[in-house]
Design a protein around this motif. Structure first.
Motif, PDB file in Angstrom:
ATOM      1  N   UNK A 302       9.178   0.239  -0.021  1.00  0.00           N
ATOM      2  CA  UNK A 302       9.171   0.721   1.370  1.00  0.00           C
ATOM      3  C   UNK A 302      10.567   0.673   1.872  1.00  0.00           C
ATOM      4  N   UNK A 303      11.008   2.053   1.745  1.00  0.00           N
ATOM      5  CA  UNK A 303      12.793   2.089   2.159  1.00  0.00           C
ATOM      6  C   UNK A 303      13.177   2.794   3.392  1.00  0.00           C
ATOM      7  N   UNK A 304      14.433   2.891   3.901  1.00  0.00           N
ATOM      8  CA  UNK A 304      14.933   3.375   4.912  1.00  0.00           C
ATOM      9  C   UNK A 304      15.072   5.051   4.412  1.00  0.00           C
ATOM     10  N   UNK A 305      15.918   5.774   5.173  1.00  0.00           N
ATOM     11  CA  UNK A 305      15.989   7.377   4.804  1.00  0.00           C
ATOM     12  C   UNK A 305      16.923   7.167   3.452  1.00  0.00           C
ATOM     13  N   UNK A 306      17.923   6.272   3.443  1.00  0.00           N
ATOM     14  CA  UNK A 306      18.807   6.398   2.019  1.00  0.00           C
ATOM     15  C   UNK A 306      17.746   6.123   0.834  1.00  0.00           C
ATOM     16  N   UNK A 307      16.720   5.160   0.963  1.00  0.00           N
ATOM     17  CA  UNK A 307      16.208   5.018  -0.313  1.00  0.00           C
ATOM     18  C   UNK A 307      15.225   6.100  -0.507  1.00  0.00           C
ATOM     19  N   UNK A 308      14.727   6.567   0.640  1.00  0.00           N
ATOM     20  CA  UNK A 308      13.669   7.917   0.643  1.00  0.00           C
ATOM     21  C   UNK A 308      14.296   9.109   0.011  1.00  0.00           C
ATOM     22  N   UNK A 309      15.874   9.285   0.217  1.00  0.00           N
ATOM     23  CA  UNK A 309      16.430  10.420  -0.302  1.00  0.00           C
ATOM     24  C   UNK A 309      16.525  10.130  -1.822  1.00  0.00           C
ATOM     25  N   UNK A 310      16.654   8.821  -2.180  1.00  0.00           N
ATOM     26  CA  UNK A 310      16.871   8.660  -3.817  1.00  0.00           C
ATOM     27  C   UNK A 310      15.771   8.887  -4.577  1.00  0.00           C
ATOM     28  N   UNK A 311      14.634   8.718  -3.941  1.00  0.00           N
ATOM     29  CA  UNK A 311      13.339   8.924  -4.562  1.00  0.00           C
ATOM     30  C   UNK A 311      12.296   9.272  -3.692  1.00  0.00           C
ATOM     31  N   UNK A 312      11.529  10.475  -3.617  1.00  0.00           N
ATOM     32  CA  UNK A 312      10.733  10.899  -2.773  1.00  0.00           C
ATOM     33  C   UNK A 312       9.268  10.223  -2.847  1.00  0.00           C
ATOM     34  N   UNK A 313       9.075   9.124  -3.517  1.00  0.00           N
ATOM     35  CA  UNK A 313       8.033   8.466  -3.744  1.00  0.00           C
ATOM     36  C   UNK A 313       8.247   7.240  -3.033  1.00  0.00           C
ATOM     37  N   UNK A 314       9.384   6.926  -2.503  1.00  0.00           N
ATOM     38  CA  UNK A 314       9.555   5.681  -1.537  1.00  0.00           C
ATOM     39  C   UNK A 314       8.927   5.734  -0.299  1.00  0.00           C
ATOM     40  N   UNK A 315       7.976   4.983   0.296  1.00  0.00           N
ATOM     41  CA  UNK A 315       7.227   4.819   1.352  1.00  0.00           C
ATOM     42  C   UNK A 315       8.084   4.524   2.649  1.00  0.00           C
ATOM     43  N   UNK A 316       8.078   5.527   3.663  1.00  0.00           N
ATOM     44  CA  UNK A 316       8.858   5.261   4.726  1.00  0.00           C
ATOM     45  C   UNK A 316       8.736   3.777   5.342  1.00  0.00           C
ATOM     46  N   UNK A 317       9.817   3.128   5.585  1.00  0.00           N
ATOM     47  CA  UNK A 317       9.759   1.767   6.098  1.00  0.00           C
ATOM     48  C   UNK A 317       9.733   1.848   7.691  1.00  0.00           C
ATOM     49  N   UNK A 318       9.148   0.694   8.238  1.00  0.00           N
ATOM     50  CA  UNK A 318       8.825   0.646   9.587  1.00  0.00           C
ATOM     51  C   UNK A 318       9.095  -0.837  10.187  1.00  0.00           C
ATOM     52  N   UNK A 319       9.265  -1.115  11.228  1.00  0.00           N
ATOM     53  CA  UNK A 319       9.730  -2.644  11.636  1.00  0.00           C
ATOM     54  C   UNK A 319       8.738  -3.373  11.141  1.00  0.00           C
ATOM     55  N   UNK A 320       7.530  -2.865  10.961  1.00  0.00           N
ATOM     56  CA  UNK A 320       6.371  -3.851  10.228  1.00  0.00           C
ATOM     57  C   UNK A 320       6.866  -4.227   8.923  1.00  0.00           C
ATOM     58  N   UNK A 321       7.250  -3.490   8.144  1.00  0.00           N
ATOM     59  CA  UNK A 321       7.702  -3.913   6.870  1.00  0.00           C
ATOM     60  C   UNK A 321       9.033  -4.743   6.737  1.00  0.00           C
ATOM     61  N   UNK A 322       9.880  -4.747   7.719  1.00  0.00           N
ATOM     62  CA  UNK A 322      10.925  -5.601   7.766  1.00  0.00           C
ATOM     63  C   UNK A 322      10.334  -7.003   8.051  1.00  0.00           C
ATOM     64  N   UNK A 323       9.353  -7.104   8.735  1.00  0.00           N
ATOM     65  CA  UNK A 323       8.695  -8.353   9.208  1.00  0.00           C
ATOM     66  C   UNK A 323       7.884  -9.085   8.231  1.00  0.00           C
ATOM     67  N   UNK A 324       7.313  -8.093   7.327  1.00  0.00           N
ATOM     68  CA  UNK A 324       6.258  -8.416   6.383  1.00  0.00           C
ATOM     69  C   UNK A 324       6.622  -9.543   5.147  1.00  0.00           C
ATOM     70  N   UNK A 325       5.604 -10.444   5.071  1.00  0.00           N
ATOM     71  CA  UNK A 325       5.735 -11.423   3.661  1.00  0.00           C
ATOM     72  C   UNK A 325       4.788 -10.578   3.041  1.00  0.00           C
ATOM     73  N   UNK A 326       4.915  -9.593   1.734  1.00  0.00           N
ATOM     74  CA  UNK A 326       4.029  -8.899   1.166  1.00  0.00           C
ATOM     75  C   UNK A 326       3.397  -9.981   0.288  1.00  0.00           C
ATOM     76  N   UNK A 327       3.919 -10.669  -0.401  1.00  0.00           N
ATOM     77  CA  UNK A 327       3.039 -11.535  -1.419  1.00  0.00           C
ATOM     78  C   UNK A 327       2.424 -10.836  -2.512  1.00  0.00           C
ATOM     79  N   UNK A 328       2.896  -9.763  -2.849  1.00  0.00           N
ATOM     80  CA  UNK A 328       2.609  -8.775  -3.679  1.00  0.00           C
ATOM     81  C   UNK A 328       3.590  -7.770  -4.201  1.00  0.00           C
ATOM     82  N   UNK A 329       3.031  -6.644  -4.921  1.00  0.00           N
ATOM     83  CA  UNK A 329       4.156  -5.913  -5.553  1.00  0.00           C
ATOM     84  C   UNK A 329       4.537  -4.893  -4.640  1.00  0.00           C
ATOM     85  N   UNK A 330       5.242  -5.406  -3.586  1.00  0.00           N
ATOM     86  CA  UNK A 330       5.903  -4.375  -2.554  1.00  0.00           C
ATOM     87  C   UNK A 330       7.196  -5.185  -2.020  1.00  0.00           C
ATOM     88  N   UNK A 331       8.010  -4.083  -1.609  1.00  0.00           N
ATOM     89  CA  UNK A 331       9.357  -4.681  -0.949  1.00  0.00           C
ATOM     90  C   UNK A 331       9.975  -3.626  -0.131  1.00  0.00           C
TER      91      UNK A 331
END
Length: 430
Positions: A302-331
């Motif tokens: 789940x990335x910001x604009x720079x990560x999305x530009x590097x790979x279109x498969x990157x999910x746009x990150x939100x404030x919720x992502x910065x606060x999340x303890x995923x405890x799984x295969x997400x970052x």
């Protein structure tokens, strides 16, 4: 955090209920344990280890009831696996108890001492906390781990596991109590908090004067509830929104290894990385390599604009992502313009558990460790090392993310308080 000594309850002690009656018995047991030397406590733990193996069939049968109910309720496979006990797993738990026996005894250790100018001898010594309540989720191994650590450190323990593991915990505590009593220690040093409802937890949280400290182990919701609603002092543990920062002068091969290990080696634990921050100066080279490695490890970014530009498969990150303890295969992932920007991001979103910097710049490492205010700060090492065993402390009761009394992996010394022993020869104060 403040604790009261084991002994008589305070005037504010709540009236008797099944929960408070259990706590009163624990308090009496704590008073009996406090003066004991190491030998009887270790003997009791060895008896516990032997009893677990000898009565494993009984424990497995009780555990099968919990597992069957969990499966019928559609519980996730990962949670069912954590709930499940087998003879092999019980043998491993018993081996862990024997490992606790081998650890140094913290009780009676002199933290500091001196002879004052007036001739008084002053010693600060470690003493048990008294009655320790542990509130935890569907992991019956915690029942034994917590009891062993509390007994080793001279404490009585009140155990409140998840209702989904009630049969397992009842069987385990029965085995523990029989073994402890057989070794000559009070059986009430180990007790299961009665009742399966949340009312029992609420009573435990309000048993101030009977329970000296509560330690919650589990998810964010459980920990938040105990911290916010308890009148008993609480040691806050566990939630880990951990970060890896790749600095401008990082060895990128090293950074890649540390990132993947921090995130994917075991993603369901509190010291797994949940956010990666990359300095803009190395982003162009590092992002494609990181994305490929994370993809190979099965990690969704789940990335910001720079990560999305590097790979279109990157999910746009939100404030919720910065606060999340995923405890799984997400970052979550971001590119930052400077070390100070990385620190600002971490300070905004961290849970105060573990942060890592990868850098070849000594000054950058020094500044990062000085500015980041978390339980553990790693320099060129994986976040996964924040662990009592990895730190050489032996077993741990949890990872404390608070600042009072205990911070970081909580081993045996963190299950003690201290008192001052002052010896004179007829001294009186002028």
């Amino acid at each position: 955090m403040s604790t009261s000594a084991a002994g008589a309850a305070s005037p504010e002690t709540p009236p008797d209920t099944p929960v408070t009656a259990t706590a009163r018995r624990a308090r009496a047991a704590a008073a009996a344990l406090a003066p004991l030397p190491r030998t009887p406590r270790d003997a009791a733990l060895l008896a516990v280890a032997d009893a677990l193996v000898a009565r494993s069939a009984e424990i497995v049968a009780a555990n099968a009831e919990d597992v069957s109910r969990a499966q019928a309720a559609g519980t996730a496979d990962a949670i069912v696996d954590r709930l499940t006990l087998t003879p092999e797993r019980i043998a491993a738990i018993a081996a862990d108890v024997r490992d606790v026996v081998a650890l140094p005894d913290p009780v009676g250790e002199v933290v500091r001492g001196s002879t004052l100018p007036n001739g008084l001898e002053l010693r600060q010594v470690r003493v048990p906390l008294g009655v320790v309540g542990i509130v935890y989720e569907a992991r019956p191994n915690v029942t034994v781990d917590a009891a062993a650590l509390c007994l080793k450190s001279g404490n009585a323990v009140l155990l409140r596991g998840s209702s989904s593991a009630y049969a397992s915990n009842t069987a385990l505590v029965g085995v523990l109590r029989d073994a402890v009593a057989g070794a000559g220690l009070p059986a009430d040093a180990v007790q299961l908090v009665p009742g399966e409802s949340r009312d029992a937890i609420r009573e435990l949280m309000r048993a101030r004067g009977l329970v000296d400290v509560l330690i919650p182990r589990g998810g964010a919701s459980l920990i938040r509830t105990v911290v916010e609603e308890s009148t008993v002092p609480v040691i806050e543990t566990g939630v880990g929104n951990c970060h890896v920062y790749v600095d401008a002068r990082a060895d990128l091969d090293m950074a890649l290894r540390i990132l993947v290990n921090s995130k994917a080696q075991r993603p369901s634990v509190c010291n797994a990385a949940e956010t990666v921050l990359v300095h803009a100066d190395v982003a162009e080279e590092f992002l494609p390599r990181a994305l490929a490695a994370l993809r190979e490890a099965g990690v969704t970014v789940h990335g910001d604009a720079a990560w999305q530009k590097a790979d279109t498969a990157v999910v746009p990150a939100t404030d919720e992502d910065w606060a999340t303890e995923y405890l799984g295969y997400e970052i979550a992932a971001a590119v930052v313009p400077s070390l100070d920007a990385a620190v600002a991001h971490i300070r905004s979103w961290t849970s105060g558990h573990t942060e890592a910097i990868v850098t070849g710049d000594t000054e950058a490492a020094r500044r990062f460790t000085a500015l980041v205010d978390s339980t553990a700060v790693m320099v060129n090492a994986s976040t996964r090392f924040t662990d009592g065993g990895q730190f050489g402390f032996g077993a741990e009761i949890g990872i404390s993310t608070q600042k009072l009394h205990a911070r970081g992996p909580m081993g045996l010394p963190e299950l003690t308080s201290t008192k001052y022993v002052v010896t004179g020869s007829g001294h009186v104060r002028d």
